[in-house]
Motif scaffolding. Structure first.
Motif, short mmCIF file in Angstrom:
data_model
loop_
_atom_site.label_atom_id
_atom_site.label_comp_id
_atom_site.label_asym_id
_atom_site.label_seq_id
_atom_site.Cartn_x
_atom_site.Cartn_y
_atom_site.Cartn_z
N HIS A 81 7.99 4.40 2.98
CA HIS A 81 6.94 3.51 3.47
C HIS A 81 7.51 2.18 3.98
N ARG A 82 8.38 1.57 3.20
CA ARG A 82 8.94 0.27 3.58
C ARG A 82 10.43 0.21 3.28
N GLY A 83 11.17 1.06 3.93
CA GLY A 83 12.62 0.97 3.86
C GLY A 83 13.26 1.68 2.68
N LEU A 84 12.66 1.60 1.49
CA LEU A 84 13.21 2.23 0.29
C LEU A 84 12.24 3.29 -0.21
N TRP A 85 12.81 4.39 -0.74
CA TRP A 85 11.95 5.48 -1.18
C TRP A 85 11.10 5.08 -2.38
N THR A 86 11.57 4.12 -3.18
CA THR A 86 10.77 3.71 -4.32
C THR A 86 9.45 3.07 -3.90
N THR A 87 9.37 2.54 -2.67
CA THR A 87 8.12 1.94 -2.19
C THR A 87 7.09 3.01 -1.82
N SER A 88 7.53 4.27 -1.73
CA SER A 88 6.60 5.35 -1.38
C SER A 88 5.86 5.89 -2.60
N ALA A 89 6.38 5.58 -3.79
CA ALA A 89 5.75 6.07 -5.03
C ALA A 89 4.93 4.95 -5.65
N ARG A 90 3.63 4.97 -5.42
CA ARG A 90 2.72 4.01 -6.01
C ARG A 90 1.97 4.67 -7.16
N PRO A 91 1.37 3.88 -8.04
CA PRO A 91 0.57 4.49 -9.11
C PRO A 91 -0.55 5.37 -8.55
N SER A 92 -0.52 6.64 -8.86
CA SER A 92 -1.54 7.62 -8.48
C SER A 92 -1.62 7.89 -6.98
N ARG A 106 -3.50 7.16 -17.38
CA ARG A 106 -2.65 6.90 -16.22
C ARG A 106 -2.18 5.45 -16.19
N LYS A 107 -3.04 4.53 -16.60
CA LYS A 107 -2.65 3.13 -16.64
C LYS A 107 -1.57 2.89 -17.69
N LEU A 108 -1.71 3.50 -18.87
CA LEU A 108 -0.71 3.33 -19.91
C LEU A 108 0.63 3.93 -19.50
N VAL A 109 0.58 5.13 -18.90
CA VAL A 109 1.83 5.78 -18.47
C VAL A 109 2.51 4.97 -17.38
N GLY A 110 1.73 4.34 -16.49
CA GLY A 110 2.30 3.56 -15.40
C GLY A 110 2.74 2.17 -15.78
N SER A 111 2.36 1.71 -16.98
CA SER A 111 2.77 0.37 -17.41
C SER A 111 4.24 0.35 -17.78
N PHE A 171 13.70 17.24 1.21
CA PHE A 171 12.25 17.19 1.14
C PHE A 171 11.74 16.69 -0.22
N SER A 172 12.66 16.42 -1.14
CA SER A 172 12.27 16.04 -2.51
C SER A 172 11.35 14.82 -2.57
N PRO A 173 11.53 13.79 -1.72
CA PRO A 173 10.63 12.63 -1.82
C PRO A 173 9.16 12.97 -1.70
N TYR A 174 8.82 14.00 -0.91
CA TYR A 174 7.41 14.38 -0.77
C TYR A 174 6.83 14.75 -2.13
N LEU A 175 7.59 15.49 -2.93
CA LEU A 175 7.11 15.93 -4.23
C LEU A 175 7.16 14.80 -5.26
N PHE A 176 8.29 14.11 -5.33
CA PHE A 176 8.47 13.11 -6.38
C PHE A 176 7.52 11.93 -6.21
N ALA A 177 7.27 11.53 -4.97
CA ALA A 177 6.37 10.41 -4.75
C ALA A 177 4.94 10.74 -5.14
N SER A 178 4.59 12.03 -5.18
CA SER A 178 3.24 12.45 -5.55
C SER A 178 3.17 12.97 -6.98
N GLY A 179 4.08 12.51 -7.83
CA GLY A 179 4.01 12.84 -9.24
C GLY A 179 4.49 14.21 -9.62
N ARG A 180 5.30 14.86 -8.77
CA ARG A 180 5.83 16.19 -9.06
C ARG A 180 7.35 16.13 -8.95
N ARG A 181 8.02 16.07 -10.08
CA ARG A 181 9.46 15.86 -10.07
C ARG A 181 10.20 17.14 -9.71
#
Length: 468
Positions: free
Chosen positions: A315-326, A30-35, A200-210
């Motif tokens: 989480h903080r204005g932009l959807w990319t801030t909702s997708a954190r590692p794991s 997971r660390k390598l994939v997230g790097s 509703f796509s952000p719910y899935l994509f932010a949790s690692g399900r594209r």
């Protein structure tokens, strides 16, 4: 519990029961994939894998962002038609995936973290709302203009959903109701500006399900069978516990102390002669297998489906801030005038689902002028929306376990599965009444200044979570 299997279940039986087993990759992977290096390598592989296909999709966030590659490989689907509850022919495109092992997770640990925000106008406890449709007998008049369905407050929760798998495609399915004159799932002309179905796509994509949602499909409801996360159950249960009111047609189920693997029964009678998408997407490199409903072992505890009017915000204005590692971090919003609806469901009911109409579109729908049994809206759109949801839920609900009671919670000794002396027709009327109340409340929420101020109307609508 009924042995019936929902027609919305996944297609193509296989040999590995992993559909409701939470996947986990080693920490170092997971660390390598997230790097940064891992992301570049994975992006190059996804670009190479997507080459040779012409299926144009919404971005994984459900919008038309030009920064993201729209040419994502479309999952294999099997398309078939069924006779819907309203008498029409509905179209279902179910995902091709392995068998579903519906195993209850006995201990969920810290799969989600909940941070409560603003909740002005909400009571401290969830109130029963079954009396809106049932008071000993089925009400002939559904009070869609009741003051109890007037939204005056918005509750905001920030939920962190943790996962341990490497990001992959979500197993999505598409449903188009039989109320339409044209029940085909595929549009002849693609509307590149229509992105509502991906709200509703952000719910899935932010949790690692594209989510892979082709622009050429025009579903009424999109549903998801996986990858399974134990946190999905916790999110659904949290939203249910925090709802202002609940219409429950199901008895609360006490989970067993531990989950034991169950053997997979044979469902040879469920083999279907169904077409695949090869005629629609001729460039698909992976041919679809012979479609058949997936063998579904009964879960240790029967499942329910919770239906909400819910809003999503980053989480903080932009959807990319909702997708954190794991983990994903999303703000959820509940409206105090919109009751949740809980129904018992059959095997094969989806893990998640959402109506493709956003609140922005629902607010444009006209309600019937009165609460009389024969009251109709002028354009008929309100009745159409109710019929679409009724058809979809009819494919999921386990009618034998439906409970009609004015008491809430369903754990009382006098509330039993399948109320004595109540026939299937009365249960169907109760479900349709509950849907009318839910849709009417969603439409009326547009009258609230608080809702228009706090809720993103393009990222809000009717969504469903499967829960124990």
């Amino acid at each position: 519990m009924s042995d019936a299997v929902s027609p919305l279940g996944p297609i193509d039986p296989a040999s590995v029961p992993e559909a409701e087993t939470e996947k986990s990759a080693p920490w170092i992977v997971r660390k390598l994939v997230g790097s940064m290096t891992g992301r570049i390598v994975r992006s190059s592989w996804e670009t190479l894998r997507a080459s040779g296909t012409s299926v144009v999709c919404l971005s994984p966030w459900g919008d038309s962002s030009p920064l993201l590659l729209p040419c994502i490989r479309f999952r294999d689907l099997a398309v078939h038609t069924i006779i819907a509850a309203t008498g029409g022919m509905a179209a279902v495109a179910a995902p091709v995936m392995g068998p579903v092992s519906d195993v209850v997770v006995s201990t969920l640990g810290d799969t989600i973290l909940v941070e409560m925000g603003m909740h002005v106008g909400f009571d401290l406890t969830t109130k029963a709302a079954n009396d809106l449709i049932f008071d000993g007998t089925i009400k002939q008049v559904v009070p869609i203009h009741s003051r109890r369905l007037e939204t005056t407050g918005v509750k905001r929760m920030t939920i962190t959903l943790k996962y341990k798998h490497v990001p992959e495609d979500a197993s999505l399915g598409f449903y188009r109701s039989g109320v339409h004159k044209d029940n085909s799932l595929f549009a002849s002309v693609m509307d590149y500006l229509a992105i509502e179905k991906g709200w509703f796509s952000p719910y899935l994509f932010a949790s690692g399900r594209r989510p892979v949602i082709p622009r050429s499909v025009k579903p009424d409801v999109i549903f998801c069978h996986g990858p399974f996360l134990s946190g999905d159950y916790r999110v659904g249960e949290t939203l249910l516990a925090e709802s202002a009111a609940v219409i429950s047609l199901s008895k609360a189920v006490v989970p067993p102390p531990s989950a034991e693997p169950t053997s997979t029964p044979s469902h040879s009678s469920l083999n279907l002669n169904l077409p695949n998408l090869s005629n629609v997407f001729s460039r698909s490199r992976t041919p679809s297998p012979d479609p058949a409903l997936t063998p579904l072992p009964p879960p240790p505890t029967p499942r329910r489906l919770a239906v909400f009017v819910v809003g999503l915000k980053p989480h903080r204005g932009l959807w990319t801030t909702s997708a954190r590692p794991s983990e994903s971090v999303i703000q959820y919003q509940l409206l105090n005038g919109c009751p949740a609806v809980v129904i018992p469901v059959k095997l094969g009911a989806p893990l998640l689902a959402w109506d493709t109409l956003t609140l922005e579109e629902l607010w444009k729908v006209a309600l019937p002028e009165g609460d009389a049994p024969d009251a109709k809206s002028k354009d008929g759109k309100f009745e159409g929306i109710v019929d679409v949801l009724y058809e979809f839920l009819d494919l999921c609900i386990d009618w034998e376990r439906v409970v009609l009671s004015t008491k809430q919670g369903g754990a009382e000794e006098d509330v039993q599965d399948g109320a004595v002396g109540v026939g299937t027709e009365e249960k169907r009327e109760a479900l349709k009444g509950a849907i009318k109340v839910l849709v009417a409340a969603a439409i009326r929420s547009g009258e609230s200044k608080e809702v228009r101020k706090e809720v993103d109307k393009e990222r809000s609508g009717i969504a469903m979570w499967r829960i124990p």
